[in-house]
Write a protein that holds these residues in place. Structure first.
Motif, mmCIF file in Angstrom:
data_model
loop_
_atom_site.group_PDB
_atom_site.id
_atom_site.type_symbol
_atom_site.label_atom_id
_atom_site.label_comp_id
_atom_site.label_asym_id
_atom_site.label_seq_id
_atom_site.Cartn_x
_atom_site.Cartn_y
_atom_site.Cartn_z
ATOM 1 N N ASN A 154 -58.591 -4.666 -10.895
ATOM 2 C CA ASN A 154 -59.480 -3.697 -10.224
ATOM 3 C C ASN A 154 -59.073 -2.659 -11.058
ATOM 4 O O ASN A 154 -59.827 -1.357 -11.312
ATOM 5 C CB ASN A 154 -59.668 -3.493 -8.742
ATOM 6 N N GLN A 155 -57.788 -2.543 -11.416
ATOM 7 C CA GLN A 155 -56.931 -1.198 -11.049
ATOM 8 C C GLN A 155 -57.528 -0.372 -12.866
ATOM 9 O O GLN A 155 -57.945 0.682 -12.985
ATOM 10 C CB GLN A 155 -55.414 -0.630 -10.771
ATOM 11 N N ILE A 156 -57.431 -1.615 -13.666
ATOM 12 C CA ILE A 156 -57.541 -1.245 -14.959
ATOM 13 C C ILE A 156 -58.688 -1.386 -15.326
ATOM 14 O O ILE A 156 -59.567 -0.314 -16.627
ATOM 15 C CB ILE A 156 -57.434 -2.528 -16.238
ATOM 16 N N HIS A 157 -59.458 -1.976 -14.625
ATOM 17 C CA HIS A 157 -61.077 -1.419 -15.139
ATOM 18 C C HIS A 157 -61.578 -0.058 -14.239
ATOM 19 O O HIS A 157 -62.237 0.691 -15.140
ATOM 20 C CB HIS A 157 -62.417 -2.160 -14.127
ATOM 21 N N LEU A 158 -60.774 0.847 -13.965
ATOM 22 C CA LEU A 158 -60.864 1.859 -13.379
ATOM 23 C C LEU A 158 -59.778 2.307 -13.995
ATOM 24 O O LEU A 158 -60.575 3.965 -15.098
ATOM 25 C CB LEU A 158 -60.510 2.354 -12.134
ATOM 26 N N LEU A 159 -59.264 2.416 -14.339
ATOM 27 C CA LEU A 159 -58.719 3.062 -16.003
ATOM 28 C C LEU A 159 -59.379 3.081 -17.136
ATOM 29 O O LEU A 159 -59.464 4.432 -17.384
ATOM 30 C CB LEU A 159 -56.815 2.355 -15.531
ATOM 31 N N GLU A 160 -59.926 2.218 -17.272
ATOM 32 C CA GLU A 160 -60.618 1.600 -18.264
ATOM 33 C C GLU A 160 -62.390 2.979 -18.585
ATOM 34 O O GLU A 160 -62.627 3.814 -18.829
ATOM 35 C CB GLU A 160 -61.760 0.065 -18.432
ATOM 36 N N GLU A 161 -62.836 2.886 -17.330
ATOM 37 C CA GLU A 161 -64.161 3.482 -16.915
ATOM 38 C C GLU A 161 -63.701 4.886 -17.103
ATOM 39 O O GLU A 161 -63.998 5.989 -17.683
ATOM 40 C CB GLU A 161 -64.274 4.229 -15.720
ATOM 41 N N ALA A 162 -61.767 5.790 -17.333
ATOM 42 C CA ALA A 162 -61.762 6.873 -16.949
ATOM 43 C C ALA A 162 -61.201 7.679 -18.132
ATOM 44 O O ALA A 162 -60.784 8.343 -18.892
ATOM 45 C CB ALA A 162 -60.496 7.840 -16.556
ATOM 46 N N GLY A 163 -60.910 6.496 -18.911
ATOM 47 C CA GLY A 163 -61.138 6.793 -21.002
ATOM 48 C C GLY A 163 -59.207 6.615 -21.303
ATOM 49 O O GLY A 163 -58.661 7.121 -22.432
ATOM 50 N N CYS A 164 -59.048 4.968 -20.801
ATOM 51 C CA CYS A 164 -57.891 4.420 -20.417
ATOM 52 C C CYS A 164 -57.698 3.432 -22.244
ATOM 53 O O CYS A 164 -58.947 2.746 -22.461
ATOM 54 C CB CYS A 164 -57.306 3.772 -19.883
ATOM 55 N N ASP A 165 -56.963 3.938 -23.387
ATOM 56 C CA ASP A 165 -56.601 3.362 -24.093
ATOM 57 C C ASP A 165 -56.251 1.883 -24.524
ATOM 58 O O ASP A 165 -56.264 1.092 -25.487
ATOM 59 C CB ASP A 165 -56.502 3.933 -25.744
ATOM 60 N N LEU A 166 -55.316 2.734 -23.603
ATOM 61 C CA LEU A 166 -54.585 1.020 -23.096
ATOM 62 C C LEU A 166 -53.304 1.447 -22.808
ATOM 63 O O LEU A 166 -52.781 2.314 -21.167
ATOM 64 C CB LEU A 166 -53.475 0.531 -24.713
ATOM 65 N N VAL A 167 -53.155 0.318 -21.651
ATOM 66 C CA VAL A 167 -52.420 -0.459 -19.758
ATOM 67 C C VAL A 167 -51.109 -1.079 -20.339
ATOM 68 O O VAL A 167 -50.927 -1.924 -21.261
ATOM 69 C CB VAL A 167 -53.560 -0.558 -19.189
ATOM 70 N N ARG A 168 -50.646 -0.261 -19.151
ATOM 71 C CA ARG A 168 -48.657 -1.590 -19.715
ATOM 72 C C ARG A 168 -48.793 -2.058 -17.913
ATOM 73 O O ARG A 168 -49.188 -0.889 -17.204
ATOM 74 C CB ARG A 168 -48.213 -0.422 -20.230
ATOM 75 N N VAL A 169 -48.461 -2.960 -17.407
ATOM 76 C CA VAL A 169 -48.087 -3.591 -16.377
ATOM 77 C C VAL A 169 -46.793 -4.024 -16.628
ATOM 78 O O VAL A 169 -46.154 -4.221 -17.106
ATOM 79 C CB VAL A 169 -48.876 -4.938 -16.037
ATOM 80 N N ALA A 170 -45.805 -3.798 -14.965
ATOM 81 C CA ALA A 170 -44.797 -4.446 -15.860
ATOM 82 C C ALA A 170 -44.637 -5.617 -15.147
ATOM 83 O O ALA A 170 -45.336 -6.923 -13.951
ATOM 84 C CB ALA A 170 -43.942 -3.325 -14.084
ATOM 85 N N VAL A 171 -43.824 -6.617 -15.624
ATOM 86 C CA VAL A 171 -43.300 -7.489 -15.695
ATOM 87 C C VAL A 171 -42.208 -8.602 -15.113
ATOM 88 O O VAL A 171 -41.468 -8.408 -15.351
ATOM 89 C CB VAL A 171 -43.641 -8.714 -16.803
ATOM 90 N N VAL A 172 -41.684 -8.385 -13.667
ATOM 91 C CA VAL A 172 -41.094 -8.362 -12.966
ATOM 92 C C VAL A 172 -40.364 -10.227 -12.721
ATOM 93 O O VAL A 172 -39.178 -10.159 -12.853
ATOM 94 C CB VAL A 172 -41.215 -7.789 -11.865
ATOM 95 N N ASP A 173 -41.218 -11.094 -12.918
ATOM 96 C CA ASP A 173 -40.933 -11.959 -13.036
ATOM 97 C C ASP A 173 -41.700 -13.094 -13.849
ATOM 98 O O ASP A 173 -43.025 -12.543 -13.859
ATOM 99 C CB ASP A 173 -40.213 -12.716 -11.294
ATOM 100 N N ARG A 174 -41.142 -14.525 -13.481
ATOM 101 C CA ARG A 174 -42.235 -15.789 -13.993
ATOM 102 C C ARG A 174 -43.183 -15.752 -14.015
ATOM 103 O O ARG A 174 -44.430 -15.772 -14.475
ATOM 104 C CB ARG A 174 -41.396 -17.019 -13.762
ATOM 105 N N GLU A 175 -43.684 -15.085 -12.694
ATOM 106 C CA GLU A 175 -45.136 -15.448 -11.061
ATOM 107 C C GLU A 175 -45.718 -13.924 -12.218
ATOM 108 O O GLU A 175 -47.449 -14.152 -12.336
ATOM 109 C CB GLU A 175 -44.650 -15.397 -9.815
ATOM 110 N N ALA A 176 -45.091 -13.267 -11.958
ATOM 111 C CA ALA A 176 -46.546 -12.045 -12.602
ATOM 112 C C ALA A 176 -46.548 -12.023 -14.546
ATOM 113 O O ALA A 176 -47.765 -12.175 -14.885
ATOM 114 C CB ALA A 176 -45.661 -10.728 -12.961
ATOM 115 N N GLY A 177 -45.389 -12.629 -15.346
ATOM 116 C CA GLY A 177 -46.026 -13.036 -16.454
ATOM 117 C C GLY A 177 -46.852 -13.899 -16.598
ATOM 118 O O GLY A 177 -47.871 -14.106 -17.821
ATOM 119 N N LEU A 178 -46.958 -14.678 -15.808
ATOM 120 C CA LEU A 178 -48.031 -15.802 -15.872
ATOM 121 C C LEU A 178 -49.507 -15.636 -15.636
ATOM 122 O O LEU A 178 -50.457 -15.934 -15.723
ATOM 123 C CB LEU A 178 -47.684 -16.827 -14.828
ATOM 124 N N ALA A 179 -49.303 -13.881 -14.840
ATOM 125 C CA ALA A 179 -50.327 -13.459 -14.212
ATOM 126 C C ALA A 179 -51.211 -12.847 -15.814
ATOM 127 O O ALA A 179 -52.681 -12.401 -15.331
ATOM 128 C CB ALA A 179 -50.412 -12.398 -13.115
#
Lengths: 351, 351
Positions: free
Chosen positions: A39-64
């Motif tokens: 959801n947050q990335i969709h809002l970022l795309e709408e605002a003109g975001c060209d690429l987006v970074r996410v924090a990967v803190v553990d294996r569960e985040a990696g699998l997401a």
């Protein structure tokens, strides 16, 4: 003159050389919460975001990551500290770029494993240094200086280059603008990789926007910067808006209308702040480039804003609508905003 | 390196050379309304305005100048178009500087009359050019270019120099940042007068602040600019706040606390935006320079903000208070803001 760099691809987005300067941000959701992150990335795309970074803190985040990637349009960057297994997992999950410092992940074998997989999957890596966590040897040798920041980053770059990897983006972060500028100018002499620029820990949305504009602006004007990240404490969508405002101000990229409006003075007879703010709001959804002027003074307005595609100039009780310096018609003050908005919508249609 | 210039005095405020870069604004009240104008100037003074300009549109406004000047602390600048009699009246009324273009006031005798009185009263004159109202001959010869803007300003300068007057400040205004920067770089090679810099018609408070920070910031970083005016459509007090935020970001002047706070990320467990905004608000009245950090992460926060005089780093339910990178104590999350504000107030007392 923009600095010449190697060009690298992050998914379908080119960074460096003559590619448009990319605007990026980082989510502040829990990456394991796929829905919230998407959801947050969709809002970022709408605002003109060209690429987006996410924090990967553990294996569960990696699998997401693959689930997130499947639902978004822009390239996805995984931000990883220390754990090489998370880096391998992120590549496997299909991310478009890694942000990791190879110097922090241990043995050469581990680094080699990441580099091999990144090469196979054609994924670039961003390395960098932060003035708040300089390499111990660099701090000892150079003190807390821009030189130490540059040498800390070069150490990371060399680890990758020794493994014959050069799909690299480099960042140097500090919360001090003079420190940051000196460091980027130095590294621009040393390597030809594209540079990710930003001022870290810039602060609250108000102060942080001004500080980012001053620092990133000064770098861009000197030709340095291939992708920008505005760091604000708060909603990342605001970071994208500020990033675009910086690029638009510097006439480096265009997206939607650009507004100019004069400072009010003792000569102003209409409520210009209200009118300008309302016009800006009512036309903010447009994406085609239009230059729109809101001027206080009938005498100087049309001339001073002669390069505007469309403009209004207020007098007393009555205002002018003008296009490229030529007056189109007179309207009553209370109809001024509606008239301008309608003209702009029509013009956008015709473009 | 800041550009070397001649230094001139505007009342008690020095401009140029190694003098602090002055922050200025212009009232948007009716100058004839002495009370309203004085009230606005008092608010500007409180916000840190170093000198203030008022529009003088007629004789009544001119006669108000001495009454205004008697009630304010900062130097007063009269902004006059075309009418040399208003310029003479303003000098008589005791203003500290004139903003007038001698090329617009007619015969050499009229210009000479103003110059003679300005010399007698030791009052400097700001001349300049605006991209929206270039001299006809310059426009014809050079087109709508930075060169035409510079030549238009040089024409004004030469009129004064021919009358042996050199207490001059120069401005070149345009609403385009690249145009403005090119023009200032050019004129900096031509004359050694102090330069008044700003981006004109920058827009609404949000966009205009970012645009001004990018443009003025880039000029200041290149060593150009002795006094700055942020032009926003709206309250001039906001212009002063933004001007100070630019100078503070670039570490060119200090006034009150500077805040740094990290962008929130997936790792942040406290409501950092609320905390940072509240801290900024509760400490905004301080005038001594303090560097205050609001960081999301207990592990990296104190280290990344080690140069902060005071800081907090949030964890989950609990936070740290640190000073110059050293942890002073732990407090519960709900007491974090109070604890930081109290420490800051105590520190301000001791400075």
């Amino acid at each position: 003159m923009r600095r010449k760099t190697k060009q690298i691809m992050i998914g379908s987005v080119a960074i460096g050389s003559d590619a448009p300067i990319a605007v990026q941000s980082m989510t502040n959701t829990d990456t394991r919460d796929v829905d919230a992150t998407v959801n947050q990335i969709h809002l970022l795309e709408e605002a003109g975001c060209d690429l987006v970074r996410v924090a990967v803190v553990d294996r569960e985040a990696g699998l997401a990551l693959s689930k997130i990637k499947a639902q978004i349009k822009i390239p996805l960057v995984a931000d990883i500290h220390f754990d090489y297994r998370l880096a391998l997992l992120a590549i496997e999950q299909g991310v478009d770029k890694l942000r990791i410092n190879p110097g922090n992940i241990g043995s050469r074998d581990r680094v080699k494993a990441i580099v091999t997989e990144a090469k196979n999957s054609r994924i670039p890596i961003r390395v960098g240094a932060n003035a708040g966590s300089l390499a111990g040897w660099a701090l000892e040798k150079y003190g807390h200086t821009p030189k130490a920041l540059v040498e800390s980053a070069l150490e990371q770059i060399r680890i990758l280059e020794d493994l014959d990897f050069d799909e690299i983006v480099v960042s140097l972060k500090s919360s001090s603008i003079p420190f940051t500028i000196e460091a980027y100018k130095m590294i621009a002499q040393e390597v030809d990789y594209p540079l990710h620029v930003g001022i870290t820990e810039a602060g609250t949305p108000w102060f942080g926007s001004i500080k980012s504009a001053a620092g990133i602006g000064a770098l861009l004007v000197s030709g340095i910067g291939d992708t920008i990240r505005v760091s604000l404490t708060g909603d990342p969508v605001e970071e994208i808006k500020v990033g675009w405002a910086i690029l638009k101000s510097l006439e480096l990229r265009s997206r939607g209308p650009v507004f100019i409006s004069c400072p009010t003075c003792g000569r102003t007879k209409i409520d210009l702040e209200r009118i300008a703010t309302e016009v800006e709001k009512r036309l903010s959804h447009l994406t085609k480039p239009l230059k729109i002027a809101v001027m206080g003074c009938e005498v100087n307005g049309p001339g001073e804003a002669r390069d505007a595609d469309l403009g209004i100039a207020g007098g007393s009780g009555v205002g002018l609508i003008f296009r490229k310096g030529k007056i189109i018609r007179k309207v009553r003050e209370e109809e001024l905003v509606d008239a301008l908005v309608n003209e702009a919508l029509e013009l956008e249609q015709r473009l």
